[in-house]
Design an enzyme around this catalytic site. Structure first.
Site, short mmCIF file in Angstrom:
data_model
loop_
_atom_site.label_atom_id
_atom_site.label_comp_id
_atom_site.label_asym_id
_atom_site.label_seq_id
_atom_site.Cartn_x
_atom_site.Cartn_y
_atom_site.Cartn_z
CE LYS A 152 -68.68 -17.66 -28.59
NZ LYS A 152 -68.04 -18.91 -28.05
CB SER B 102 -71.55 -15.35 -31.30
OG SER B 102 -70.95 -16.58 -30.99
CG HIS C 68 -60.04 -15.08 -26.83
ND1 HIS C 68 -60.36 -15.41 -28.13
CD2 HIS C 68 -60.75 -15.95 -26.06
CE1 HIS C 68 -61.19 -16.44 -28.12
NE2 HIS C 68 -61.44 -16.79 -26.89
#
Ligand code: A3P
Ligand code: EST
Length: 301
Positions: free
Chosen positions: A49, A144, A114
């Site tokens: 995010k 988010s 990530h």
């Protein structure tokens, strides 16, 4: 009839070397660890995010010299494969694991991850690959992420925002501690293979940030191309672009009615969500966990 897909819906997270991680992704971990990078791979690394999709679209545009049609050739998760992604095969939209997809991708490849730096497969550094990291202030990240947990059903149920705030601060959301993530990559910011960017800077002055990226990549493009890149990667354009907005993922996996993937695209939305007490609690936690670091975030722009 229960399918493999049902098994990943709202499944609890597992633990990868102590980091909370999707159990379905863990099944593919041996292949991720053994991943063979190529010297001309460019890795896009983020905590979830933090602007991954935005940065990915910008880079695909740069790689295609601002040709919008070429960047509509396929959806973003095929143009920029997600290294550690693995979901069981019987999805309504069959999709190979990130590693398999990357093996079939011609060079030069854009690769999304990530992963925190300490879990990155060693091959990227062995091969001298360039990496662009993008960080975003944690208050906007948690908001988010809260909406993303709701819409992307690979995640466990986030509960209330108050509950999810505690999950996040405790480092128990998928990919673990935000602090460890941003600080781990920040420690390498002086290395010439790494460009460390901020979502808030990209919001404030996208032209300057795109120029930074071009310089880092050693690429030159015309003024007109920069303008086309900025237009095509604006929030409004990406939100209506089916190749960028994830609307092609089946509702069983991502429910855009609960929250669209491209939700608001602003800095400071946390102010519409945090109570005064939650904000004070967050500030205190942040102060403790960022102590001794010269890494500074803009909480709004
Ligand atoms: P919000 O939920 O705050 O709107 P990621 O791609 O890493 O999952 O990050 C998603 C976040 O980046 C979402 O934040 C999304 O709206 C935002 N985003 C995506 N494209 C963007 C753009 N072109 N400009 C600004 N924000 C963007
Ligand atoms: C998981 C985390 C994240 O930050 C981004 C994405 C985008 C791609 C998503 C994946 C995810 C969750 C699992 C999927 C995948 C696309 C297909 C797959 O089913 C929804």
């Amino acid at each position: 009839m229960a399918t493999e897909k049902d098994a990943v819906i709202r499944e609890e997270l597992g633990s990868l070397h102590g980091m909370p991680f999707h159990k379905s992704f863990m099944e593919g971990w041996p292949q991720v660890e053994a991943f063979q990078a190529r010297p001309d791979d460019l890795l896009i690394a983020t905590y979830p995010k933090s602007g991954t999709t935005w940065l990915s679209e910008i880079l695909d545009m740069i790689y295609h010299d601002g040709d919008v049609e070429k960047c509509r050739r396929d959806v973003i998760y095929n143009r920029v494969p997600f290294l550690e992604m693995k979901v069981p095969g019987m999805l309504s939209a069959p999709r190979p694991a990130g590693v398999e997809q990357l093996e079939k991708t011609p060079s030069p490849r854009l690769v999304k991850t990530h992963l925190p730096i300490h879990l990155l497969p060693t091959s990227f550094q062995d091969k001298g690959c360039k990496v662009i990291y993008m960080a975003r202030n944690p208050k906007d990240v948690v908001i988010s992420y809260y909406y993303f947990y709701q819409m992307a059903k690979l995640h466990p149920d986030p509960g209330t925002l108050a509950e999810f705030l505690e999950t996040f601060l405790a480092g128990k959301a998928a990919y673990g501690s935000w602090y460890e993530h941003v600080r781990g990559w920040w420690d390498k910011r002086q290395e010439k293979w790494l460009l460390y960017l901020f979502y808030e800077d990209m919001k404030k002055d996208p032209q300057r940030e795109v120029r930074k990226i071009l310089q880092f990549l050693g690429r030159e493009v015309s003024e007109g191309t920069v303008a086309r890149i900025l237009h095509h990667t604006s929030f409004q354009e990406m939100k209506k672009n089916p190749a960028a907005n994830y609307e092609t993922i089946p509702t069983s996996m991502m429910d855009h009615n609960l929250s669209p993937f491209l939700r608001k695209g602003i800095s400071g939305d946390w102010k519409n969500h945090f109570t005064v007490a939650q904000n004070e609690r967050f500030d205190e936690h942040y102060r403790q966990h960022m102590a001794g670091s010269d890494l500074v975030f803009q909480m709004e722009v």
